[in-house]
Design an enzyme around this catalytic site. Structure first.
Site, short mmCIF file in Angstrom:
data_model
loop_
_atom_site.label_atom_id
_atom_site.label_comp_id
_atom_site.label_asym_id
_atom_site.label_seq_id
_atom_site.Cartn_x
_atom_site.Cartn_y
_atom_site.Cartn_z
N HIS A 102 128.28 54.19 46.84
CA HIS A 102 129.53 54.29 47.79
C HIS A 102 129.82 52.95 48.31
O HIS A 102 128.66 52.17 48.45
CB HIS A 102 129.05 55.46 48.87
N HIS A 104 130.98 51.72 52.21
CA HIS A 104 131.34 51.91 53.66
C HIS A 104 132.61 50.75 54.04
O HIS A 104 132.72 49.93 54.05
CB HIS A 104 130.18 51.27 54.56
P1 AMP Z 1 123.54 54.14 52.55
O1 AMP Z 1 122.60 53.81 53.35
O2 AMP Z 1 124.82 52.91 52.21
O3 AMP Z 1 123.13 54.84 51.30
O4 AMP Z 1 124.61 54.95 53.35
C1 AMP Z 1 124.35 56.34 53.39
C2 AMP Z 1 125.21 56.73 54.48
O5 AMP Z 1 125.80 58.05 54.26
C3 AMP Z 1 124.83 56.63 55.96
O6 AMP Z 1 125.66 55.82 56.67
C4 AMP Z 1 124.52 58.13 56.40
O7 AMP Z 1 125.15 58.03 57.55
C5 AMP Z 1 125.75 58.93 55.50
N1 AMP Z 1 125.53 60.32 55.27
C6 AMP Z 1 124.47 60.81 55.15
N2 AMP Z 1 124.47 62.23 54.78
C7 AMP Z 1 125.77 62.25 54.79
C8 AMP Z 1 126.61 63.31 54.66
N3 AMP Z 1 126.39 64.56 54.60
N4 AMP Z 1 128.13 63.22 55.07
C9 AMP Z 1 128.54 62.07 55.14
N5 AMP Z 1 127.80 61.07 55.43
C10 AMP Z 1 126.55 61.13 55.21
#
Ligand code: AMP
Length: 140
Positions: A102, A104
């Site tokens: 993903h 951001h």
């Molecule tokens: P990463 O560290 O790049 O894997 O980021 C994962 C992101 O997903 C973090 O910014 C979290 O705040 C976000 N996150 C975790 N669980 C959820 C969820 N159920 N819905 C939306 N965002 C989420």
């Protein structure tokens, strides 16, 4: 490192858990980050199952860039942002916490520091309101 089909974004993609969705097409979904690093923080998530940049098919990566651009432009309009920060983390050492690829997209304002990564859970009403704003800007 392999892809775990039980990761939370895979569950969102399968509709098993809810999200504040702002956009979907054949290849990707975009929803609000529940622990935003700034108001309007969204995640662009390809539907193809890849853990991160290392195992992603190049066509998946290539299809992501125009959508990230679309969401970044919409974020500026929706949140009157001065700029946008694009982040992408790979493996725990790289800061990754959810193991489905993903990107951001974080609206930024002058003199407003980024909040911590995976920090504080946002109020669902705030997320819903920001999702509305971003959705409208995407479809404007
Ligand atoms: P990463 O560290 O790049 O894997 O980021 C994962 C992101 O997903 C973090 O910014 C979290 O705040 C976000 N996150 C975790 N669980 C959820 C969820 N159920 N819905 C939306 N965002 C989420």
């Amino acid at each position: 490192m392999s892809y775990d089909t039980d990761n939370i974004f895979a569950k969102i993609l399968r509709g098993e858990i809810p999200c504040h969705k702002v956009y979907e097409d054949d290849d990707a979904i975009v929803f609000m980050d529940v622990m935003p690093q700034a108001p309007g923080h969204a995640l662009v998530v390809p539907k193809a199952a890849s853990r991160n940049i290392f195992d992603a098919d190049p066509t998946t990566l290539a299809a992501l860039a125009p959508l990230v651009q679309k969401i970044a432009r919409a974020a500026v309009a929706a949140f009157e942002a001065d700029g946008v920060t694009i982040l992408q983390f790979n493996e725990p050492a790289g800061g990754q916490t959810v193991f489905h690829l993903h990107i951001h997209v974080i609206p930024r304002h002058d003199d407003s520091p980024l909040r911590s990564h995976s920090g504080k859970m946002e109020d669902p009403e705030v997320l819903a309101a920001n999702a509305d704003k971003l959705r409208q800007a995407i479809h404007a």
